[in-house]
Design an enzyme around this catalytic site. Structure first.
Site, PDB file in Angstrom:
ATOM      1  CB  CYS A  37     -15.024   0.159  -7.018  1.00 23.58           C
ATOM      2  SG  CYS A  37     -13.570   1.267  -7.692  1.00 23.58           S
ATOM      3  CD  GLU A  74      -2.823   1.565  -0.118  1.00 23.15           C
ATOM      4  OE1 GLU A  74      -2.336   2.894  -0.026  1.00 23.15           O
ATOM      5  OE2 GLU A  74      -3.307   1.365  -0.149  1.00 23.15           O
TER       6      GLU A  74
END
Length: 410
Positions: free
Chosen positions: A338, A263
């Site tokens: 998404c 990340e």
């Protein structure tokens, strides 16, 4: 109430594209959308949401003024005109009551709504986060100016009205931007600075700046779907790219040998490490790095993974990351998206340059009453004798040939 009057503000607000459609029709439209993108494989029915109301555990409210009254709601798209909302049917139950108390306290404390055009006033946004399992709420007050000196008194007065509020934070955002939160420090006025929720039997701390899925109950469905597709057996070395606060990595840790979670946001990595400690998990390594650069260096060193989870932002993955992922050659890739359009684009790259093929596509409805749908894809390498793989390759090649010759349809 009849479906056609499900929300009287549906046409003005813009938050609910499918507000006045029967839910069965909405699910069909979402499946049809996925079928057009992934025409080469059978697309099952979209997994419905358990509830089409009060599923949003995150609420962002704009503070404004109309006819001399303090109001909260949303901006009309492309303007700074606030649509007043006093009980959105998507927001978690209790959100409208907390916002009403904020508006009432603003009068008591002589706080003015922030004016985006004049750049004057005080309170700009209110951000609510709801921990579904524990019914805890975190309130973040975003100010446009820093002249108000009674912030802690304001926070305590709000908690007295709403004991479910466990943390109140504030931030100064005086920038000319559409972003709710800025890069400025977030300060805690009341509480521990976080609330806790549970997903797939694990506990997660949520801070004001944390990324955490908006629909907590359906998030479990999404991640359980991804785990089933991965089919981990307990010994695999797993990559979790774009890992955020470590939700997927920590859930996968109970089914894998080792998980490497990557990340870029260093603050999110620290929260992920805290979540690992909170759950007593020791087989996840958290790396603060750009996923593309990390995978490029790992590929150079000959690092291999048995499986990879991808959960990128709406823009999808960049080609540097995908090319490095191909070099590392995981047997399985589970791609959670998404934005199925960028997902379909990235899958074409993985097919064309890495010989990966889609084995399953599953839509999950995370946001009922809107046009958004999450898509989970399982990709594997196809051996030469794999009829399904060769069939997909042929269809994909013909599609790519058509696009080169005639242009891609928009």
């Amino acid at each position: 109430m009849k479906e056609k009057t499900w929300c009287p503000l549906g046409s003005r607000c813009g938050g609910c594209d499918y507000a006045n459609l029967p839910y069965s029709i909405e699910l069909k439209l979402k499946r049809d959308y996925l079928k057009k993108l992934f025409f080469y494989i059978d697309v099952p029915e979209v997994i419905p949401c358990r509830s089409v109301e009060h599923y949003r555990d995150k609420v962002q409210a704009v503070i404004g003024e109309r006819n001399g009254r303090i109001v909260s709601g949303l901006y009309i798209k492309g303007t700074h005109h606030v649509i007043e909302l006093r009980g959105c049917r998507l927001e978690f139950e209790g959100a409208s009551s907390i916002l009403a108390s904020v508006r009432s306290l603003m009068k008591s404390f002589s706080l003015a709504p922030y004016d985006e055009d004049r750049r004057t006033g005080d309170l700009r946004h209110v951000l609510l986060r709801h921990a579904h399992n524990r019914n805890e709420v975190m309130v973040t007050l975003v100010f446009g100016t820093d002249r108000f000196r009674r912030k802690k008194e304001f926070a305590c007065a709000l908690v007295q009205k709403h004991p479910e509020v466990k943390t109140v934070a504030w931030q100064l955002n005086d920038e000319k931007t559409s972003m709710v939160l800025s890069d400025n420090d977030i300060r805690i006025l009341y509480g521990d600075g976080y609330i806790e929720d549970e997903i797939c039997t694990l506990h997660f701390r949520i801070t004001p700046s944390s990324f955490f899925q908006i629909n907590r109950s359906q998030t479990e469905v999404l991640y359980e779907t991804a785990m089933r597709m991965a089919g981990l057996r307990g010994k695999e070395r797993v990559l979790d790219a774009y890992s955020g606060t470590g939700t997927i990595a920590l859930i996968a840790s109970g089914k894998a040998g080792r998980v490497i979670a990557v990340e870029e946001n260093s603050a999110a990595v620290e929260i992920a490490k805290e979540n690992a400690r909170l759950n007593g998990i020791e087989n996840v390594d958290f790396v603060s790095a750009d996923a593309s650069l990390f995978c490029k260096e790992a590929a150079k060193k000959g690092v291999k993974f048995d499986a990879a989870f991808l959960d990128p932002p709406r823009s999808g993955c960049d080609e540097r990351f995908l090319s490095s992922l191909i070099k590392m050659g995981p047997e399985k890739i589970v791609y959670i998206s998404c934005n199925p359009e960028t997902q379909a684009r990235d899958i074409r790259y993985l097919k064309n340059f890495g010989s990966y093929y889609v084995r399953r596509i599953q839509g999950v409805d995370m946001f009922p009453r809107t046009s958004h749908v999450e898509s989970v894809a399982l990709l594997t390498k196809a051996p030469e004798n794999d009829e399904a793989g060769r069939s997909f390759a042929g269809k994909g090649k013909h599609r790519d040939d058509r696009e080169r010759k005639y242009g891609r349809k928009r």
